[in-house]
Design a protein around this motif. Structure first.
Motif, PDB file in Angstrom:
ATOM      1  N   ALA A 116      -5.208  -3.752  -1.488  1.00  0.00           N
ATOM      2  CA  ALA A 116      -5.062  -5.018  -2.199  1.00  0.00           C
ATOM      3  C   ALA A 116      -5.487  -6.193  -1.339  1.00  0.00           C
ATOM      4  O   ALA A 116      -5.290  -6.187  -0.117  1.00  0.00           O
ATOM      5  CB  ALA A 116      -3.613  -5.207  -2.646  1.00  0.00           C
ATOM      6  N   TRP A 143      -8.677  -9.689  -9.737  1.00  0.00           N
ATOM      7  CA  TRP A 143      -7.293  -9.758 -10.196  1.00  0.00           C
ATOM      8  C   TRP A 143      -7.199  -9.771 -11.721  1.00  0.00           C
ATOM      9  O   TRP A 143      -6.268  -9.221 -12.303  1.00  0.00           O
ATOM     10  CB  TRP A 143      -6.604 -10.981  -9.623  1.00  0.00           C
ATOM     11  N   VAL A 169       1.465  -0.889  -2.470  1.00  0.00           N
ATOM     12  CA  VAL A 169       0.699  -0.082  -3.423  1.00  0.00           C
ATOM     13  C   VAL A 169       0.868   1.401  -3.109  1.00  0.00           C
ATOM     14  O   VAL A 169       0.926   1.793  -1.944  1.00  0.00           O
ATOM     15  CB  VAL A 169      -0.794  -0.472  -3.412  1.00  0.00           C
ATOM     16  N   PHE A 187       1.607  -8.845  -8.086  1.00  0.00           N
ATOM     17  CA  PHE A 187       0.553  -7.825  -8.060  1.00  0.00           C
ATOM     18  C   PHE A 187      -0.652  -8.240  -8.882  1.00  0.00           C
ATOM     19  O   PHE A 187      -1.790  -7.993  -8.515  1.00  0.00           O
ATOM     20  CB  PHE A 187       1.111  -6.499  -8.581  1.00  0.00           C
ATOM     21  N   VAL A 207       2.642  -7.273  -1.199  1.00  0.00           N
ATOM     22  CA  VAL A 207       2.586  -6.281  -2.263  1.00  0.00           C
ATOM     23  C   VAL A 207       2.545  -4.906  -1.626  1.00  0.00           C
ATOM     24  O   VAL A 207       2.027  -4.721  -0.526  1.00  0.00           O
ATOM     25  CB  VAL A 207       1.361  -6.523  -3.179  1.00  0.00           C
ATOM     26  N   ILE A 228      -8.075  -5.357  -6.282  1.00  0.00           N
ATOM     27  CA  ILE A 228      -7.796  -4.014  -5.802  1.00  0.00           C
ATOM     28  C   ILE A 228      -9.092  -3.265  -5.552  1.00  0.00           C
ATOM     29  O   ILE A 228     -10.033  -3.326  -6.355  1.00  0.00           O
ATOM     30  CB  ILE A 228      -6.959  -3.228  -6.827  1.00  0.00           C
ATOM     31  N   ARG A 281      -7.620  -2.022 -14.926  1.00  0.00           N
ATOM     32  CA  ARG A 281      -6.267  -2.406 -14.542  1.00  0.00           C
ATOM     33  C   ARG A 281      -5.460  -2.838 -15.745  1.00  0.00           C
ATOM     34  O   ARG A 281      -6.017  -3.337 -16.735  1.00  0.00           O
ATOM     35  CB  ARG A 281      -6.294  -3.488 -13.470  1.00  0.00           C
ATOM     36  N   TYR A 333      -3.690  -9.967  -7.202  1.00  0.00           N
ATOM     37  CA  TYR A 333      -4.459  -9.280  -6.171  1.00  0.00           C
ATOM     38  C   TYR A 333      -5.645  -8.525  -6.750  1.00  0.00           C
ATOM     39  O   TYR A 333      -5.518  -7.829  -7.764  1.00  0.00           O
ATOM     40  CB  TYR A 333      -3.575  -8.279  -5.433  1.00  0.00           C
ATOM     41  N   ASN A 374       1.414  -3.313 -13.775  1.00  0.00           N
ATOM     42  CA  ASN A 374       1.203  -3.361 -12.319  1.00  0.00           C
ATOM     43  C   ASN A 374       0.439  -2.132 -11.825  1.00  0.00           C
ATOM     44  O   ASN A 374       0.776  -1.539 -10.786  1.00  0.00           O
ATOM     45  CB  ASN A 374       2.540  -3.455 -11.572  1.00  0.00           C
ATOM     46  N   GLY A 411       1.485  -0.946  -8.145  1.00  0.00           N
ATOM     47  CA  GLY A 411       1.858  -2.016  -7.249  1.00  0.00           C
ATOM     48  C   GLY A 411       3.260  -2.518  -7.494  1.00  0.00           C
ATOM     49  O   GLY A 411       3.749  -2.499  -8.631  1.00  0.00           O
ATOM     50  N   SER A 412       3.898  -2.957  -6.450  1.00  0.00           N
ATOM     51  CA  SER A 412       5.218  -3.560  -6.575  1.00  0.00           C
ATOM     52  C   SER A 412       5.095  -5.062  -6.370  1.00  0.00           C
ATOM     53  O   SER A 412       4.142  -5.548  -5.776  1.00  0.00           O
ATOM     54  CB  SER A 412       6.175  -2.983  -5.535  1.00  0.00           C
ATOM     55  N   ASN A 415      -2.277  -5.227 -15.810  1.00  0.00           N
ATOM     56  CA  ASN A 415      -1.365  -6.043 -15.004  1.00  0.00           C
ATOM     57  C   ASN A 415       0.056  -6.046 -15.570  1.00  0.00           C
ATOM     58  O   ASN A 415       1.006  -6.268 -14.827  1.00  0.00           O
ATOM     59  CB  ASN A 415      -1.907  -7.455 -14.867  1.00  0.00           C
TER      60      ASN A 415
END
Length: 126
Positions: A98, A53, A4, A29, A2, A34, A72, A32, A77, A24-25, A74
Protein backbone atom coordinates in the motif's frame (compact mmCIF):
# COMPACT_ATOMS: atom_id res chain seq x y z
CA UNK A 1 -1.27 3.40 9.04
CA UNK A 2 -2.75 0.42 7.24
CA UNK A 3 -2.27 -3.31 7.57
CA UNK A 4 -2.69 -5.59 4.54
CA UNK A 5 -3.09 -9.36 4.39
CA UNK A 6 -3.04 -11.49 1.26
CA UNK A 7 -5.08 -14.63 0.69
CA UNK A 8 -6.20 -16.87 -2.12
CA UNK A 9 -2.93 -18.38 -3.21
CA UNK A 10 -2.54 -22.07 -3.90
CA UNK A 11 -1.85 -24.61 -6.58
CA UNK A 12 -3.29 -24.28 -10.08
CA UNK A 13 -2.72 -26.01 -13.38
CA UNK A 14 -1.43 -24.14 -16.39
CA UNK A 15 -4.36 -22.44 -18.07
CA UNK A 16 -6.28 -22.27 -14.82
CA UNK A 17 -7.32 -19.36 -12.65
CA UNK A 18 -6.87 -18.05 -9.13
CA UNK A 19 -8.14 -14.93 -7.40
CA UNK A 20 -5.97 -13.28 -4.81
CA UNK A 21 -7.36 -10.92 -2.20
CA UNK A 22 -5.63 -8.16 -0.30
CA UNK A 23 -7.62 -7.26 2.79
CA UNK A 24 -6.83 -3.98 4.47
CA UNK A 25 -7.46 -2.78 7.98
CA UNK A 26 -8.14 0.76 9.04
CA UNK A 27 -10.69 3.35 8.03
CA UNK A 28 -8.22 4.96 5.63
CA UNK A 29 -7.62 1.89 3.47
CA UNK A 30 -9.67 3.47 0.71
CA UNK A 31 -7.13 6.30 0.52
CA UNK A 32 -4.28 3.97 -0.44
CA UNK A 33 -3.15 2.83 -3.82
CA UNK A 34 -2.37 -0.87 -3.88
CA UNK A 35 0.20 -2.83 -5.82
CA UNK A 36 0.69 -6.52 -6.39
CA UNK A 37 4.29 -7.65 -6.60
CA UNK A 38 5.75 -11.14 -6.87
CA UNK A 39 9.01 -12.87 -6.24
CA UNK A 40 10.01 -16.25 -7.58
CA UNK A 41 12.83 -18.29 -6.03
CA UNK A 42 16.21 -16.97 -7.07
CA UNK A 43 14.71 -13.98 -8.85
CA UNK A 44 14.25 -10.33 -8.03
CA UNK A 45 10.92 -8.94 -6.95
CA UNK A 46 8.74 -8.08 -9.93
CA UNK A 47 5.89 -5.64 -10.41
CA UNK A 48 2.62 -7.31 -11.40
CA UNK A 49 -0.20 -4.77 -11.22
CA UNK A 50 -1.31 -1.68 -9.34
CA UNK A 51 -4.46 0.34 -8.81
CA UNK A 52 -5.13 3.85 -7.58
CA UNK A 53 -7.13 4.56 -4.44
CA UNK A 54 -10.31 5.20 -6.41
CA UNK A 55 -9.86 2.30 -8.79
CA UNK A 56 -9.91 4.77 -11.65
CA UNK A 57 -6.51 3.81 -12.97
CA UNK A 58 -4.71 0.49 -13.07
CA UNK A 59 -1.39 -0.63 -14.45
CA UNK A 60 -0.01 -4.00 -15.50
CA UNK A 61 3.30 -5.62 -16.27
CA UNK A 62 3.56 -6.69 -19.89
CA UNK A 63 3.96 -10.29 -18.77
CA UNK A 64 0.46 -10.37 -17.24
CA UNK A 65 -1.44 -7.89 -19.40
CA UNK A 66 -4.58 -9.45 -20.80
CA UNK A 67 -4.47 -12.33 -18.30
CA UNK A 68 -4.61 -10.62 -14.89
CA UNK A 69 -7.12 -8.04 -13.68
CA UNK A 70 -6.76 -5.86 -10.60
CA UNK A 71 -9.85 -4.39 -8.96
CA UNK A 72 -10.95 -3.06 -5.61
CA UNK A 73 -13.98 -2.76 -3.39
CA UNK A 74 -13.34 0.00 -0.87
CA UNK A 75 -16.56 -0.77 0.98
CA UNK A 76 -15.01 -4.15 1.78
CA UNK A 77 -11.47 -2.82 2.23
CA UNK A 78 -10.28 -5.35 -0.34
CA UNK A 79 -8.25 -5.36 -3.52
CA UNK A 80 -8.39 -8.35 -5.85
CA UNK A 81 -6.08 -9.84 -8.42
CA UNK A 82 -7.92 -12.13 -10.81
CA UNK A 83 -5.38 -14.34 -12.53
CA UNK A 84 -6.48 -16.25 -15.63
CA UNK A 85 -4.60 -18.34 -18.17
CA UNK A 86 -1.95 -19.04 -15.59
CA UNK A 87 1.50 -20.15 -16.70
CA UNK A 88 4.22 -22.00 -14.79
CA UNK A 89 6.29 -18.81 -14.90
CA UNK A 90 3.62 -17.12 -12.76
CA UNK A 91 4.78 -19.27 -9.86
CA UNK A 92 5.94 -16.96 -7.08
CA UNK A 93 5.09 -15.49 -3.72
CA UNK A 94 2.64 -12.69 -4.35
CA UNK A 95 2.63 -9.61 -2.13
CA UNK A 96 0.25 -6.72 -1.90
CA UNK A 97 1.54 -3.37 -0.77
CA UNK A 98 0.00 0.00 0.00
CA UNK A 99 1.01 3.58 -0.68
CA UNK A 100 -0.55 7.02 -0.39
CA UNK A 101 1.41 8.29 -3.40
CA UNK A 102 -0.15 8.02 -6.82
CA UNK A 103 3.20 8.30 -8.59
CA UNK A 104 4.27 5.07 -6.90
CA UNK A 105 1.25 3.37 -8.44
CA UNK A 106 1.81 4.88 -11.87
CA UNK A 107 5.54 4.19 -12.11
CA UNK A 108 5.08 0.48 -11.35
CA UNK A 109 7.93 0.44 -8.88
CA UNK A 110 8.73 -2.59 -6.78
CA UNK A 111 10.20 -0.84 -3.75
CA UNK A 112 8.50 2.44 -2.86
CA UNK A 113 5.45 1.12 -1.04
CA UNK A 114 4.89 1.95 2.62
CA UNK A 115 3.11 -1.13 3.90
CA UNK A 116 3.53 -4.75 2.86
CA UNK A 117 1.72 -7.98 3.47
CA UNK A 118 3.39 -11.29 4.28
CA UNK A 119 2.72 -12.80 0.88
CA UNK A 120 0.78 -15.75 -0.49
CA UNK A 121 2.28 -18.59 -2.51
CA UNK A 122 1.03 -19.25 -6.02
CA UNK A 123 2.24 -22.40 -7.74
CA UNK A 124 1.30 -23.21 -11.32
CA UNK A 125 1.99 -26.70 -12.58
CA UNK A 126 2.52 -27.53 -16.23
Amino acid sequence: QVHVVESGGGLAQAGGSLRLSCAGSGRTFGSYGIGWLRQAPGKEREFVASITWSGGNSYYADSVKGRFTISRNNAKNTVYLQMNSLKPEDTAVYYCAATLYEDVIATMTTTEYDYWGQGTQVTVSS
